[in-house]
Design an enzyme around this catalytic site. Sequence first.
Site, PDB file in Angstrom:
ATOM      1  N   ARG A 238       0.810  -1.219   0.000  1.00  0.00           N
ATOM      2  CA  ARG A 238       0.000   0.000   0.000  1.00  0.00           C
ATOM      3  C   ARG A 238       0.845   1.270   0.000  1.00  0.00           C
ATOM      4  NH1 ARG A 238      -5.662  -0.687   1.552  1.00  0.00           N
ATOM      5  NH2 ARG A 238      -5.645   1.559   1.663  1.00  0.00           N
TER       6      ARG A 238
ATOM      7  N   HIS B  89       0.776   6.622 -39.046  1.00  0.00           N
ATOM      8  CA  HIS B  89       0.298   8.002 -38.925  1.00  0.00           C
ATOM      9  C   HIS B  89       1.158   8.809 -37.967  1.00  0.00           C
ATOM     10  CE1 HIS B  89      -3.113   6.954 -41.408  1.00  0.00           C
ATOM     11  NE2 HIS B  89      -3.227   5.857 -40.684  1.00  0.00           N
TER      12      HIS B  89
END
Length: 605
Positions: free
Chosen positions: A27, A502
């Site tokens: 955590r 692209h």
Amino acid sequence: MCGIIGYTGSENAREVLLDALELLEYRGYDSAGVAVKEAGSGKTVVRRCAGRVRDLRKLCETETHFSGCGIGHTRWATHGGVSDVNAHPHQAGSVTLVHNGIIENYRELIADYGLEGKLRSETDSEVVAALLDYFYEGNPQEAVQKTVGRLKGTFALVVMFEDRRDAIYAVRNVSPVVATLCEQGAMLASDLTALCRFTNRYFVLPEYQVLELRKDGVTLWDPDGKVMEPEYQTVDWELNSSGKNGYPFYMEKEIMEQPGAVTRTIEGRIRGGMPDFSADGVPDTLFTDCERICVIACGTAMHAGLVAQALVKSVLHMHIEVEMASEFMYSDPVIDEKTLVIAVSQSGETIDTLEAVKYARLRGAKCLSVINVRGSSIARESDYVIYTSAGPEIAVASTKAYTTQLAVFYLIVARMAHSRGIFTEEETQCFIRELQRTPETIRDVLARRREVHVLAKKVLAAKDLFMIGRGLDHSILLEGSLKLKEVSYIHSEAYASGELKHGPIALITQDTPVVASVTQDKLMSKELSNIREVASRGADVAVFVKDSLAKELEDYELFRLPDMRDEFMVMPASVALQLLAYYVSSDKGFDVDKPRNLAKVVTVE
Ligand code: M6R
């Protein structure tokens, strides 16, 4: 974020706390601390430092006194840098406290209560300790109630008072606290993983109720001072299932556990070959009455949603959006009573997902959540819950939670297709039979993990890497790329291979390895062309390919994935990509389970 723990009982508290903090370290792991009350003298001894729990353990080595009561914390810094003085526990007068969350009005509190000269750290948490001390006149419950009445923000507070020898107090708003009374005493923690070494019975501390833990009992008061009964529940995780079981890292252990985790998640939900959510209490009307679906999640859970998006479109022909929970509320989402919201979360505590669920329900949507941790905040906030059976996931990088979330989505799509009259019974059973094959195909990938390790060695030196694929392959790679980034620190981009031309193809050189995923029959020829385009610009290409499509790709480094129906190839392919990330990280000598800057449970926005 931050892990918190409190224990009072017959065992040596310092040891119980340190062991629990190791489990809770996921955590947050920038500093850690414990405070214990020494048996005999009753003196409170605090040890805390910047660094890991292992550093704290060293610091405690000289402490030999037995202590039956204490609190501990492992920190993910929000207010104040990473330093010894900012580490928890914090002390003020007769109060010793650990805190998880954020106190938004801490500056006002400093000014209003004249606390300025009394603070040593830069944290919002120490302000709460000082406020508690200000209000404390011998009645802990009253002091806690008065204090939380003045706090704005999210918090889980765990407190010891100097004159209360073996007692611990806790209160929370949003940030989770679970607690239990078991043979060894009473304990509480931010996560169940810390308790399941001792018991599989626990209760969730209701918001704003004050909890008192004693060696032989617990008492709960509501905000009006009325005594409440804790509502115990049981978790099906085995005691000690949170250990490493001989693996060097939790991530490897959790990757290896996936065949079992997927089997456990689906087996009770298939009857007569058909998907069945009756044990979860999920009615078919939830699936038939909606006009569109919105999946809300973060990180890996959101990537599971992207796979669901492809399935919903191709099988159900329905409108579906996958929303990053952190952006959801600012994107003017189109949500109404005809929207089925599906929230996905391993921990069930991710604050962005939780807030998004609340927002969607206020707009009339029904919310079904797919959650791993029972009784967690998102589960409690939802109309319906389907629990995954992944067991405790400790590594910060999510693996078995993802495949079990996918398994639930396959079941949901099959049930919806049947209840909406899209699949016949036979078609539904056929889909489910393929789902039942997934543990076996995952096992096949795991058995050949050394081959993935060989591929991993080829990308070890890369600084940048591209992952390319189309359709579901692109979704698979978004997750594979997140895994690689977070544990190996290689900059990796998952790109739809048709889009490369692209712009991003400008970045492809001989120093930019490319990982491709080729698992979809109908996209094969286009994916092959895109692979050739990057190879002809010098990139080394490794391909994770469905076995039956491998023939045309033999010029490249290959990992052959067991054949499944296209929509199920995500399962074996994702496991192979998890292994790739794992081996790169462990070969580089990193702490695989605790990547820098991250925490397992993200409870700050
Ligand atoms: O507990 P949750 O599933 O809600 O967590 C969501 C993300 O924080 C989580 O998946 C994160 O992206 C993982 N570190 C990815 O491996």
